[in-house]
Structures are given as structure tokens and as C-alpha cells.
Motif scaffolding. Sequence first.
Motif, PDB file in Angstrom:
ATOM      1  N   ARG A 107       0.872  -1.180   0.000  1.00  0.00           N
ATOM      2  CA  ARG A 107       0.000   0.000   0.000  1.00  0.00           C
ATOM      3  C   ARG A 107       0.907   1.228   0.000  1.00  0.00           C
ATOM      4  N   ARG A 116      -3.550   3.418  -2.455  1.00  0.00           N
ATOM      5  CA  ARG A 116      -4.004   2.243  -3.200  1.00  0.00           C
ATOM      6  C   ARG A 116      -3.210   1.018  -2.771  1.00  0.00           C
ATOM      7  N   TYR A 166      -1.745  -2.602  -3.887  1.00  0.00           N
ATOM      8  CA  TYR A 166      -1.335  -3.368  -5.063  1.00  0.00           C
ATOM      9  C   TYR A 166      -0.938  -4.773  -4.656  1.00  0.00           C
ATOM     10  N   VAL A 195      -4.153  -3.663  -9.103  1.00  0.00           N
ATOM     11  CA  VAL A 195      -4.718  -2.884  -8.015  1.00  0.00           C
ATOM     12  C   VAL A 195      -5.782  -3.748  -7.352  1.00  0.00           C
ATOM     13  N   LYS A 231      -9.101  -4.226  -5.455  1.00  0.00           N
ATOM     14  CA  LYS A 231     -10.353  -3.513  -5.197  1.00  0.00           C
ATOM     15  C   LYS A 231     -10.784  -3.827  -3.773  1.00  0.00           C
TER      16      LYS A 231
END
Length: 78
Positions: free
Chosen positions: A32, A38, A40, A75, A77
Motif C-alpha cells: 500500500r 491504493r 497493489y 490494483v 479492489k
Amino acid sequence: MPTTQLTITMVETKSSNIHSIGWDGKESLYVRFRDGMRLYRFYPAPEIVWLGLQQAKSKGTFFQSQIKNFFKFEVVKE
């Protein structure tokens, strides 16, 4: 059909670029980033890479030299 949700324990870092890191115990490394927060997933990542990232003095330098251009990524979700 129900979906299975994987729970990853994320460990916060003192890195200026990487907020936290985690590993699923099999083949996926999670990172992160502070910029945008975000999450990953990098795969397939062996345990040795996870251990190296944990122990690196500079998480960002290790990420750049050992992970960024060497593993597939997506990425996550949330």
C-alpha cells in the motif's frame, strides 16, 4: 456462488513512500503506497522477496530494485 475473501495482515512501515506491506503466505505480496493509499498485489512473489522487503532499511529502494519491474501486479479492489 459465494466468493472467498482473503484476509491479509498489513504491516505499517516507516517508509516515506510505502505505507504498509503484507504477504499471503503463498505467492502474493501486497504493497500500500502513501500516495493515493491504493493497495497493489504483486505476484508470483516468493517468500524470500517478502522477507527481503521486511528487512530492507529502505523499503522504497528495495521495491524499486527487486519488485517493481519483476512481478505482475494489479490494483486490489477494496
